[in-house]
Design a protein around this motif. Sequence first.
Motif, PDB file in Angstrom:
ATOM      1  N   UNK A  31     -35.418 -33.809   7.471  1.00 13.41           N
ATOM      2  CA  UNK A  31     -35.630 -34.242   6.321  1.00 13.41           C
ATOM      3  C   UNK A  31     -34.605 -34.231   5.287  1.00 13.41           C
ATOM      4  N   UNK A  32     -33.671 -33.204   5.369  1.00 13.02           N
ATOM      5  CA  UNK A  32     -32.775 -33.110   4.434  1.00 13.02           C
ATOM      6  C   UNK A  32     -31.701 -34.052   4.893  1.00 13.02           C
ATOM      7  N   UNK A  33     -31.438 -34.282   6.050  1.00 13.19           N
ATOM      8  CA  UNK A  33     -30.332 -35.556   6.437  1.00 13.19           C
ATOM      9  C   UNK A  33     -30.890 -36.778   6.093  1.00 13.19           C
ATOM     10  N   UNK A  34     -32.267 -37.217   6.097  1.00 11.57           N
ATOM     11  CA  UNK A  34     -32.759 -38.423   5.543  1.00 11.57           C
ATOM     12  C   UNK A  34     -32.437 -38.445   4.139  1.00 11.57           C
ATOM     13  N   UNK A  35     -32.772 -37.510   3.348  1.00  7.93           N
ATOM     14  CA  UNK A  35     -32.838 -37.465   1.899  1.00  7.93           C
ATOM     15  C   UNK A  35     -31.387 -37.690   1.532  1.00  7.93           C
ATOM     16  N   UNK A  36     -30.442 -37.134   2.035  1.00 11.74           N
ATOM     17  CA  UNK A  36     -29.079 -37.064   1.843  1.00 11.74           C
ATOM     18  C   UNK A  36     -28.458 -38.624   2.143  1.00 11.74           C
ATOM     19  N   UNK A  37     -28.922 -39.068   3.342  1.00  6.48           N
ATOM     20  CA  UNK A  37     -28.478 -40.618   3.442  1.00  6.48           C
ATOM     21  C   UNK A  37     -29.101 -41.531   2.354  1.00  6.48           C
ATOM     22  N   UNK A  38     -30.191 -41.312   2.052  1.00  7.40           N
ATOM     23  CA  UNK A  38     -30.900 -42.218   0.939  1.00  7.40           C
ATOM     24  C   UNK A  38     -29.901 -41.907  -0.426  1.00  7.40           C
ATOM     25  N   UNK A  39     -29.696 -40.855  -0.766  1.00  4.40           N
ATOM     26  CA  UNK A  39     -28.643 -40.352  -1.925  1.00  4.40           C
ATOM     27  C   UNK A  39     -27.267 -41.021  -1.672  1.00  4.40           C
ATOM     28  N   UNK A  40     -26.605 -41.143  -0.481  1.00  3.96           N
ATOM     29  CA  UNK A  40     -25.401 -41.703  -0.144  1.00  3.96           C
ATOM     30  C   UNK A  40     -25.238 -43.302  -0.624  1.00  3.96           C
ATOM     31  N   UNK A  41     -26.369 -43.734   0.015  1.00  2.00           N
ATOM     32  CA  UNK A  41     -26.532 -45.123  -0.136  1.00  2.00           C
ATOM     33  C   UNK A  41     -26.928 -45.549  -1.547  1.00  2.00           C
ATOM     34  N   UNK A  42     -27.580 -44.852  -2.405  1.00  2.00           N
ATOM     35  CA  UNK A  42     -27.980 -45.266  -3.615  1.00  2.00           C
ATOM     36  C   UNK A  42     -26.641 -45.016  -4.692  1.00  2.00           C
ATOM     37  N   UNK A  43     -25.799 -43.995  -4.245  1.00  2.00           N
ATOM     38  CA  UNK A  43     -24.617 -43.654  -4.937  1.00  2.00           C
ATOM     39  C   UNK A  43     -23.680 -44.863  -4.553  1.00  2.00           C
ATOM     40  N   UNK A  44     -23.656 -45.355  -3.324  1.00  2.00           N
ATOM     41  CA  UNK A  44     -22.769 -46.505  -3.204  1.00  2.00           C
ATOM     42  C   UNK A  44     -23.177 -47.951  -3.855  1.00  2.00           C
ATOM     43  N   UNK A  45     -24.474 -47.892  -4.243  1.00  2.00           N
ATOM     44  CA  UNK A  45     -24.935 -49.076  -4.859  1.00  2.00           C
ATOM     45  C   UNK A  45     -24.711 -49.029  -6.376  1.00  2.00           C
ATOM     46  N   UNK A  46     -24.857 -47.803  -6.959  1.00  2.00           N
ATOM     47  CA  UNK A  46     -24.970 -47.709  -8.401  1.00  2.00           C
ATOM     48  C   UNK A  46     -23.545 -46.956  -8.911  1.00  2.00           C
TER      49      UNK A  46
END
Length: 125
Positions: free
Chosen positions: A66-81
Amino acid sequence: MPPAASVCAPETLIILKNRSDFLKAARARRQGTSSMMVQARKRAADEADGIRVGFTCSKKVGNAVARNRAKRRLREAARAVLPTQGRDGWDYVLIGRADVTASRPFDALLDDLRYALRKLNSSGK
């Protein structure tokens, strides 16, 4: 069909890795949203250039999966914004929230990050 890899240039965002950088950001401004907490600090002139970003999720978020999934989503959001709405010379730390970061719709996650950046950028110079 969008490309599988991120379209953001890899040199646009620099990843924070040192604990001292995370601690400096923890003492700076922060803005909470329903899906994450964002900490931001303006670096001194003699520090690194560019936009730097770090990611963290505590054990409250869940097990390692769950932690790794959350961090992957945060990384992709950061790359986009962050390349468009982040400020040069600033450090940002994105902190995942329990049960929300991994399950929130991705568009809402992006909106949450944009909202946090607007609030943080308007509150400081």
